[in-house]
Design an enzyme around this catalytic site. Structure first.
Site, PDB file in Angstrom:
ATOM      1  N   GLY A 188       0.772  -1.230   0.000  1.00  0.00           N
ATOM      2  CA  GLY A 188       0.000   0.000   0.000  1.00  0.00           C
ATOM      3  C   GLY A 188       0.804   1.282   0.000  1.00  0.00           C
ATOM      4  N   LYS A 189       2.064   1.235  -0.442  1.00  0.00           N
ATOM      5  CA  LYS A 189       2.866   2.464  -0.512  1.00  0.00           C
ATOM      6  C   LYS A 189       2.204   3.504  -1.410  1.00  0.00           C
ATOM      7  CE  LYS A 189       6.628   0.992  -2.229  1.00  0.00           C
ATOM      8  NZ  LYS A 189       6.067  -0.345  -2.560  1.00  0.00           N
ATOM      9  N   LYS A 244       9.379   9.293  -8.037  1.00  0.00           N
ATOM     10  CA  LYS A 244       9.640   7.848  -8.032  1.00  0.00           C
ATOM     11  C   LYS A 244      10.985   7.657  -8.720  1.00  0.00           C
ATOM     12  CE  LYS A 244       8.079   3.390  -7.955  1.00  0.00           C
ATOM     13  NZ  LYS A 244       7.348   2.672  -6.906  1.00  0.00           N
ATOM     14  N   GLY A 261       9.136  -1.380  -4.356  1.00  0.00           N
ATOM     15  CA  GLY A 261       9.151  -2.557  -3.496  1.00  0.00           C
ATOM     16  C   GLY A 261       9.248  -2.166  -2.029  1.00  0.00           C
ATOM     17  N   ASN A 321      -1.550  -0.054   7.126  1.00  0.00           N
ATOM     18  CA  ASN A 321      -2.473   0.058   6.003  1.00  0.00           C
ATOM     19  C   ASN A 321      -3.445  -1.113   5.952  1.00  0.00           C
ATOM     20  OD1 ASN A 321      -3.557   0.988   3.500  1.00  0.00           O
ATOM     21  ND2 ASN A 321      -2.293  -0.509   2.441  1.00  0.00           N
TER      22      ASN A 321
END
Length: 238
Positions: free
Chosen positions: A17-18, A43, A116, A173
């Site tokens: 859930g990042k 990112k 990841g 999360n």
């Protein structure tokens, strides 16, 4: 204006859930914290389609180019060094660093999402934990509410401590609809905080539609965000 800074988001594993947390924090900022300045999303390395495309779709109002969102893009949805080797290219972290510093120069708060988990490899030699340490970024750890959450959290906090990272907090999360009883038995926030010495900022409720910015912002509002904006009194893990 006080510069809020930069925050790295890492998971205890993949698929925890990042991205949902990044979207929730970004939606909250855009709805309630615009007076604090301009937000940036970043990112460093992406394998396959995913986060960059989601950022572009949901937060076009940030006005970022694809390259400023994600400077290193690999085609195969595999660990970055493996995907890069398949494409016959090297992962240029110097390029990623230049892109981040350029974004930091024009934005007041930047959220950096890892690929990841915290221990996932970025190159053959370095993990995301190494990258966070080298770039001296404060960190937020995402852990899924499920059986094994306590052990995952302890192991990842130990990894953060090993790398002398500054861990701002932990977000639990709800990767599926979860009852209060399940939260208290699978991922008890008070006990996790006691065991790790790191504050738990709360539970991110289960979200079914990442396209709804109002729902995302409302979910983020349930977290203890005063610890993040502005970033103050970090919890050092060393």
């Amino acid at each position: 204006m006080v510069m809020p800074g930069t925050l790295a988001i890492a998971g205890s594993d993949t698929e925890v859930g990042k991205t949902m947390l990044v979207l929730a924090l970004a939606a909250y900022w855009q709805q309630w914290r615009r007076d604090r300045g301009r937000l940036g999303l970043f990112k460093p390395v992406q394998s396959g389609e995913g986060d960059r495309e989601i950022y572009q779709h949901l937060f076009a109002d940030l006005g970022q180019t694809p390259e400023s969102l994600n400077p290193i893009r690999l085609a195969a949805p595999l660990a970055p060094p493996i995907a890069a080797e398949m494409e016959g290219q090297a992962i240029d972290l110097a390029l990623a660093w230049r892109s981040l510093t350029a974004l930091q120069a024009e934005r007041d708060f930047v959220i950096v999402e890892g690929a990841g988990g915290l221990g996932s490899p970025v190159t053959w030699e370095l993990t995301f934990a190494d990258l966070v340490a080298a770039w001296r970024l404060p960190l937020l750890l995402v852990v899924p509410v499920k059986l094994g959450a306590i052990a995952q959290t302890i192991a990842n906090v130990a990894l953060a401590r090993q790398h002398k990272l500054t861990l701002q907090g932990i977000v639990l999360n709800e990767i599926r609809p979860t009852t209060a009883e399940e939260r208290s038995t699978l991922a008890p926030a008070d006990w996790i905080s006691q065991l790790t010495g790191v504050p738990v900022l709360g539970y991110l409720p289960h979200l079914t539609d990442w396209r709804d910015r109002s729902d995302l912002a409302a979910a983020a509002a349930q977290l203890d965000l005063d610890r993040l904006w502005p970033i103050a009194s970090p919890v050092a893990t060393h």
